[in-house]
Design an enzyme around this catalytic site. Structure first.
Site, mmCIF file in Angstrom:
data_model
loop_
_atom_site.group_PDB
_atom_site.id
_atom_site.type_symbol
_atom_site.label_atom_id
_atom_site.label_comp_id
_atom_site.label_asym_id
_atom_site.label_seq_id
_atom_site.Cartn_x
_atom_site.Cartn_y
_atom_site.Cartn_z
ATOM 1 N N ASP A 1 3.916 4.417 14.789
ATOM 2 C CA ASP A 1 3.733 4.940 16.154
ATOM 3 C C ASP A 1 3.359 3.834 17.140
ATOM 4 O OD1 ASP A 1 1.152 4.412 15.232
ATOM 5 O OD2 ASP A 1 0.337 6.378 15.743
ATOM 6 N N GLU A 2 3.011 2.635 16.603
ATOM 7 C CA GLU A 2 2.557 1.557 17.496
ATOM 8 C C GLU A 2 3.681 1.060 18.406
ATOM 9 O OE1 GLU A 2 -0.168 -1.232 15.794
ATOM 10 O OE2 GLU A 2 -0.757 0.163 14.229
ATOM 11 N N ASN B 1 -2.058 5.024 8.242
ATOM 12 C CA ASN B 1 -2.266 5.584 6.909
ATOM 13 C C ASN B 1 -3.606 5.113 6.330
ATOM 14 O OD1 ASN B 1 0.825 6.094 5.166
ATOM 15 N ND2 ASN B 1 0.618 5.948 7.373
ATOM 16 N N PHE C 1 0.817 -1.227 0.000
ATOM 17 C CA PHE C 1 0.000 0.000 0.000
ATOM 18 C C PHE C 1 0.852 1.279 0.000
ATOM 19 C CE2 PHE C 1 -2.059 2.786 3.451
ATOM 20 C CZ PHE C 1 -2.669 3.631 2.549
ATOM 21 N N THR D 1 3.898 -10.939 -1.191
ATOM 22 C CA THR D 1 3.067 -11.715 -0.261
ATOM 23 C C THR D 1 1.615 -11.410 -0.613
ATOM 24 O OG1 THR D 1 2.854 -9.922 1.344
ATOM 25 C CG2 THR D 1 4.798 -11.359 1.574
ATOM 26 N N SER E 1 2.425 -6.325 8.083
ATOM 27 C CA SER E 1 1.968 -5.039 8.624
ATOM 28 C C SER E 1 0.623 -5.071 9.364
ATOM 29 C CB SER E 1 1.877 -4.023 7.474
ATOM 30 O OG SER E 1 0.801 -4.345 6.623
ATOM 31 N N LEU F 1 -8.916 -1.090 8.770
ATOM 32 C CA LEU F 1 -10.260 -0.592 9.062
ATOM 33 C C LEU F 1 -10.914 0.189 7.907
ATOM 34 C CD1 LEU F 1 -12.641 -0.194 11.013
ATOM 35 C CD2 LEU F 1 -11.500 1.880 11.816
ATOM 36 N N LYS G 1 8.547 -9.240 -2.264
ATOM 37 C CA LYS G 1 8.325 -10.689 -2.301
ATOM 38 C C LYS G 1 6.947 -11.040 -2.872
ATOM 39 C CE LYS G 1 8.180 -14.570 0.947
ATOM 40 N NZ LYS G 1 7.127 -14.736 1.934
ATOM 41 N N ALA H 1 7.293 -5.207 5.075
ATOM 42 C CA ALA H 1 7.009 -5.725 6.418
ATOM 43 C C ALA H 1 5.740 -6.563 6.355
ATOM 44 C CB ALA H 1 6.794 -4.567 7.397
HETATM 45 P P1 NAD Z 1 1.569 -3.671 3.220
HETATM 46 O O1 NAD Z 1 1.295 -4.867 4.063
HETATM 47 O O2 NAD Z 1 0.486 -3.100 2.386
HETATM 48 O O3 NAD Z 1 2.776 -3.985 2.217
HETATM 49 C C1 NAD Z 1 3.918 -4.655 2.619
HETATM 50 C C2 NAD Z 1 4.706 -5.039 1.366
HETATM 51 O O4 NAD Z 1 5.907 -5.700 1.801
HETATM 52 C C3 NAD Z 1 3.970 -6.002 0.449
HETATM 53 O O5 NAD Z 1 4.084 -5.585 -0.882
HETATM 54 C C4 NAD Z 1 4.686 -7.320 0.665
HETATM 55 O O6 NAD Z 1 4.671 -8.169 -0.481
HETATM 56 C C5 NAD Z 1 6.097 -6.853 1.010
HETATM 57 N N1 NAD Z 1 6.846 -7.853 1.780
HETATM 58 C C6 NAD Z 1 6.442 -8.512 2.903
HETATM 59 N N2 NAD Z 1 7.376 -9.371 3.313
HETATM 60 C C7 NAD Z 1 8.413 -9.241 2.448
HETATM 61 C C8 NAD Z 1 9.689 -9.863 2.345
HETATM 62 N N3 NAD Z 1 10.059 -10.815 3.206
HETATM 63 N N4 NAD Z 1 10.510 -9.475 1.350
HETATM 64 C C9 NAD Z 1 10.132 -8.532 0.455
HETATM 65 N N5 NAD Z 1 8.938 -7.938 0.485
HETATM 66 C C10 NAD Z 1 8.079 -8.278 1.466
HETATM 67 O O7 NAD Z 1 2.160 -2.600 4.217
HETATM 68 P P2 NAD Z 1 1.978 -1.004 4.222
HETATM 69 O O8 NAD Z 1 0.713 -0.681 4.899
HETATM 70 O O9 NAD Z 1 2.255 -0.488 2.870
HETATM 71 O O10 NAD Z 1 3.159 -0.593 5.215
HETATM 72 C C11 NAD Z 1 4.457 -0.289 4.720
HETATM 73 C C12 NAD Z 1 5.376 0.020 5.894
HETATM 74 O O11 NAD Z 1 4.849 1.104 6.642
HETATM 75 C C13 NAD Z 1 5.520 -1.146 6.882
HETATM 76 O O12 NAD Z 1 6.852 -1.208 7.292
HETATM 77 C C14 NAD Z 1 4.609 -0.759 8.034
HETATM 78 O O13 NAD Z 1 5.078 -1.293 9.261
HETATM 79 C C15 NAD Z 1 4.736 0.760 8.006
HETATM 80 N N6 NAD Z 1 3.565 1.472 8.531
HETATM 81 C C16 NAD Z 1 2.326 1.248 7.994
HETATM 82 C C17 NAD Z 1 1.232 1.953 8.488
HETATM 83 C C18 NAD Z 1 -0.136 1.781 7.898
HETATM 84 O O14 NAD Z 1 -1.076 2.378 8.412
HETATM 85 N N7 NAD Z 1 -0.328 1.023 6.832
HETATM 86 C C19 NAD Z 1 1.395 2.851 9.554
HETATM 87 C C20 NAD Z 1 2.677 3.031 10.095
HETATM 88 C C21 NAD Z 1 3.756 2.350 9.562
HETATM 89 P P1 TYD Z 2 -6.242 -1.373 11.733
HETATM 90 O O1 TYD Z 2 -6.691 -0.721 10.476
HETATM 91 O O2 TYD Z 2 -6.106 -2.862 11.767
HETATM 92 O O3 TYD Z 2 -4.867 -0.664 12.141
HETATM 93 P P2 TYD Z 2 -4.019 -0.780 13.524
HETATM 94 O O4 TYD Z 2 -4.464 -1.966 14.256
HETATM 95 O O5 TYD Z 2 -2.625 -0.935 13.005
HETATM 96 O O6 TYD Z 2 -4.251 0.508 14.251
HETATM 97 O O7 TYD Z 2 -7.230 -0.971 12.892
HETATM 98 C C1 TYD Z 2 -7.522 0.401 13.169
HETATM 99 C C2 TYD Z 2 -8.481 0.446 14.331
HETATM 100 O O8 TYD Z 2 -9.728 -0.125 13.908
HETATM 101 C C3 TYD Z 2 -8.033 -0.395 15.508
HETATM 102 O O9 TYD Z 2 -8.470 0.244 16.705
HETATM 103 C C4 TYD Z 2 -8.772 -1.702 15.340
HETATM 104 C C5 TYD Z 2 -10.084 -1.253 14.706
HETATM 105 N N1 TYD Z 2 -10.718 -2.229 13.794
HETATM 106 C C6 TYD Z 2 -12.088 -2.510 13.924
HETATM 107 O O10 TYD Z 2 -12.795 -1.985 14.814
HETATM 108 N N2 TYD Z 2 -12.645 -3.384 13.050
HETATM 109 C C7 TYD Z 2 -11.925 -4.010 12.064
HETATM 110 O O11 TYD Z 2 -12.498 -4.846 11.309
HETATM 111 C C8 TYD Z 2 -10.532 -3.692 11.932
HETATM 112 C C9 TYD Z 2 -9.697 -4.334 10.867
HETATM 113 C C10 TYD Z 2 -9.980 -2.786 12.810
#
Ligand code: NAD
Ligand code: TYD
Length: 339
Positions: free
Chosen positions: A124-125, A180, A11, A36, A83, A190, A34, A81
């Site tokens: 931030d988690e 994000n 994402f 996934t 995630s 969510l 990768k 990661a």
């Molecule tokens: P995502 O799960 O959408 O994407 C993760 C990507 O990493 C995927 O394309 C997957 O194929 C790849 N991947 C997983 N394992 C791998 C491996 N072993 N080798 C190579 N590629 C691999 O995650 P995201 O939401 O895009 O998050 C990206 C980064 O941002 C992560 O490090 C996450 O911890 C961090 N982050 C995400 C959020 C959020 O709200 N989504 C918030 C804070 C931080």
């Molecule tokens: P999520 O999007 O999984 O992100 P994170 O756990 O990394 O914060 O969840 C965001 C918030 O929404 C969290 O408090 C859990 C809640 N949640 C629901 O209430 N219902 C759901 O189906 C999901 C996936 C999350």
């Protein structure tokens, strides 16, 4: 300049590549992923034919694959990661192996290849949870107190990144950002889950009492923050990035769900209270004054505007999310929420 992006088919990584290629058309991008369940090359169809863009299928846990693909890179931006918190509760081992082990492999390789910058994207988690009634926010000095296997594994990766800077002099920067949302987010989190469920005439699962608070950050605002850190950030520094504009109060999950109901045109009978997540963090909030002060960053719009754009994007991209919401995702959904 040549950027080595890990997790670029996910994402945030995909949004970052699209953003970077639009704003830095002369740079070369290696997307190392990768693929996934969360990686989807469809996210990058706009750029896949560009001579500046190269995809390499590879695993960050495998030094030989990383080393070959990272050759000649100036900058590493590390998104890859596992995630999703709920998946980390089902299967913690994957999180330790990828998030901790994989990061260590990348750091070793970046050191050997003498990259100019290793930017680590974190969350931030790692800071744990804030009390619901408090107005306290996380900042760069907040001690680590992770509660889920996901956040614990990200904390481990953050410590390793800083250890490679202190011990070996690797030129690093770190961002710890909040939740994000936006285009191309896998519909297990969510906001995309809620929108796509409603578009399929299904309910929004609300965990526990729904009074959990997240600090929502639009993905493009996040990409711009990383861009500024790469351009002007100080080596060795950490920057917290949050989405809530100055003066705006907390938004809880129930409020998020109700805003989405209104945008999609459904009533509250589409809310379904389900069992709570174990170890569920009550509240996250980010003080982003350092990145504002030092780099001039702040979120562009407020949550309501970005949420409206996001709902519109999912309405317009039904093909994208319908294809994603099948296969392995269906098995996961059943295990998490029941039939
Ligand atoms: P995502 O799960 O959408 O994407 C993760 C990507 O990493 C995927 O394309 C997957 O194929 C790849 N991947 C997983 N394992 C791998 C491996 N072993 N080798 C190579 N590629 C691999 O995650 P995201 O939401 O895009 O998050 C990206 C980064 O941002 C992560 O490090 C996450 O911890 C961090 N982050 C995400 C959020 C959020 O709200 N989504 C918030 C804070 C931080
Ligand atoms: P999520 O999007 O999984 O992100 P994170 O756990 O990394 O914060 O969840 C965001 C918030 O929404 C969290 O408090 C859990 C809640 N949640 C629901 O209430 N219902 C759901 O189906 C999901 C996936 C999350």
């Amino acid at each position: 300049m040549k950027l080595f992006i890990t997790g670029g088919a996910g994402f945030i990584g995909a949004n970052f590549i699209l953003y970077w290629m639009k704003n830095h058309p002369d740079d070369e991008i290696i997307n190392f992923d990768k693929l996934t369940y969360a990686g989807n090359l469809e996210n990058l169809h706009e750029v896949e034919r560009s001579p500046q863009y190269h995809f390499v299928k590879g695993d960050i846990r495998r030094p030989e694959e990383v080393s070959a693909a990272m050759d000649g890179a100036d900058i590493v931006v590390h998104f890859a990661a596992e995630s999703h918190v709920d998946r980390s509760i089902m299967n913690p081992a994957d999180f330790v192996e990828t998030n901790v082990g994989g990061t260590q492999v990348l750091l070793d390789c970046a050191l050997k290849q003498k990259v100019k910058r290793f930017h680590h994207v974190s969350t931030d988690e790692v800071f744990g949870a804030l009390a619901l009634e408090s107005t306290t926010k996380f900042n760069e000095d907040t001690p680590y107190y992770p509660h889920s296997p996901y956040s614990a594994s990200k904390a481990g990766s953050d410590h390793l990144v800083r250890a490679y800077a202190d011990t070996f002099g690797l030129p690093i920067t770190v961002t710890n950002c909040s939740n994000n949302f936006g285009p191309y987010q896998f519909p297990e989190k969510l906001i995309p889950l809620a929108i796509t469920n409603l578009l399929e005439d299904k309910k929004i699962p609300v965990y526990g009492d729904g009074l959990y608070v997240r600090d929502w950050l639009y993905v493009e605002d996040h990409c711009r923050a990383i861009e500024l850190v790469l351009q002007n950030g100080k080596i060795g520094e950490t920057y917290c990035v949050g989405g809530l504009k100055d003066g705006k109060g907390d938004i809880n999950n129930l409020e998020v769900a109700k805003k989405i109901l209104t945008l999609v045109g459904k009533d509250e009978s589409y809310l379904e209270y389900v069992k709570d997540r174990p170890g569920h963090d009550r509240r996250y909030a980010i003080d982003w004054s350092k990145i504002k002060r030092e780099l001039g960053w702040e979120p562009f719009y407020d949550f309501d505007e970005w949420l409206e754009k996001t709902v519109a994007w999912y309405k317009d991209h039904q093909d994208w999310w319908s294809a994603v919401k099948n296969g392995s995702y269906l098995a996961y959904y059943e295990k998490q929420y029941g039939k």
